[in-house]
Design an enzyme around this catalytic site. Structure first.
Site, PDB file in Angstrom:
ATOM      1  N   PRO A 182     -11.452   2.625  -6.491  1.00  0.00           N
ATOM      2  CA  PRO A 182     -11.139   1.210  -6.740  1.00  0.00           C
ATOM      3  C   PRO A 182     -12.403   0.351  -6.697  1.00  0.00           C
ATOM      4  O   PRO A 182     -13.245   0.519  -5.821  1.00  0.00           O
ATOM      5  CB  PRO A 182     -10.193   0.817  -5.603  1.00  0.00           C
ATOM      6  CG  PRO A 182      -9.967   2.031  -4.786  1.00  0.00           C
ATOM      7  CD  PRO A 182     -10.833   3.134  -5.278  1.00  0.00           C
ATOM      8  N   GLU A 183     -12.554  -0.526  -7.674  1.00  0.00           N
ATOM      9  CA  GLU A 183     -13.676  -1.471  -7.716  1.00  0.00           C
ATOM     10  C   GLU A 183     -13.105  -2.874  -7.476  1.00  0.00           C
ATOM     11  O   GLU A 183     -11.932  -3.022  -7.153  1.00  0.00           O
ATOM     12  CB  GLU A 183     -14.400  -1.355  -9.071  1.00  0.00           C
ATOM     13  CG  GLU A 183     -14.934   0.061  -9.314  1.00  0.00           C
ATOM     14  CD  GLU A 183     -15.692   0.229 -10.631  1.00  0.00           C
ATOM     15  OE1 GLU A 183     -16.228  -0.770 -11.145  1.00  0.00           O
ATOM     16  OE2 GLU A 183     -15.746   1.354 -11.130  1.00  0.00           O
TER      17      GLU A 183
END
Ligand code: ZN
Length: 270
Positions: A2-3
């Site tokens: 996840p960014e």
């Protein structure tokens, strides 16, 4: 992994679902995450109320009613999901909490690269060690120009350096460099002012657009309600090897930079 857009989407769903809720019970089934949970982790959270759900880079910062911060990094495969306490536990549900309203909050993490800690604000800031937030005014062309011209590293490595700008990983670095028309492997110090300005503008635009589409679900990412994002269908270069560039139809290529695949159009990003 996840960014920023995925973590921001989780933040928004958790803000809606658990802000103002107390944590009645904490049950740790597996303490061995990226670092083992502190011995006092259960004690630090039990009976506390979550006042606010914040985000810094790829970290969630939950403010507790005693002023401490509950820091969460989802690692590669972490999911925080609010639901019915009667649902059967899943294999990688490592932390299971009961909220004041009897719903459950479960932390599931197949690969266990996630991180959790409870500490005061200064200790949490030091632990994260992050640069500026890309969606604030602090991330400007002037700021990035200074960082770029202090280094001979590739532009993509600079944009993914969390100490420079917080929250950009491989997916969004690839996408924003396509929009800025800059090749990922180019030496950062050789970029002119116009290119640096395009990178800053593209960073903000790509992240904002990805947040609007609730992030990208590639493998494990789900928000706090267990819902996937949809930005993956809008990728122009990431994971698009051999497909025609949407601007010029040249096939997208992949090159290795610093152990990671970089995707780009060899014509648009010449
Ligand atoms: Zn192209």
């Amino acid at each position: 992994m996840p960014e920023l857009p995925e973590v921001e989407t989780v933040r928004r769903s958790l803000e809606r679902l658990i802000a103002g809720q107390s944590i009645a019970e904490v049950h740790v089934r597996e303490p061995r995450l990226r670092k083992p949970l502190a011995c006092d982790f259960v004690e630090a959270l039990t009976g506390r109320t979550v006042q606010q759900v914040g985000r810094r880079g790829k970290y969630l910062n939950l403010r507790l009613d005693n002023g401490l911060i509950w820091l969460i990094h989802l690692g590669m495969t972490g999911q925080l999901i609010v639901g019915d306490p009667h649902e059967p536990l899943r294999k990688h549900d490592h932390i299971v909490m009961t909220l004041g309203d009897k719903r459950s909050l479960r932390y599931n993490d197949t690969r266990r690269f996630g991180l959790m800690a409870v500490d005061d604000e200064a200790a949490i800031e030091a632990l994260m060690g992050l640069g500026v937030e890309p969606l604030t005014r602090a991330f400007s062309a002037r700021y990035l120009w200074d960082k770029m011209h202090q280094t001979q590293r590739a532009i993509k490595d600079v944009i993914m350096d969390q100490r420079v700008v917080a929250g950009v990983g491989n997916i969004y670095a690839s996408e924003l460099l396509f929009r800025a028309k800059v090749q990922p492997g180019r030496v950062a110090g050789t970029l002119d002012h116009a290119a640096v300005a395009r990178i800053v503008k593209a960073t903000k635009a790509v992240l904002q657009e990805a947040i609007t589409h609730r992030g990208s679900s590639i493998s494990d990412y789900l928000d706090g309600e267990g819902q996937p994002g949809s930005f993956q269908s809008r990728f122009r270069v990431y994971d698009q090897v051999g497909k025609p560039c949407r601007s010029c139809t040249t096939p997208i290529v992949r090159e290795m930079h610093g152990g990671r695949g970089s995707f780009f159009c060899p014509v648009c990003q010449a």
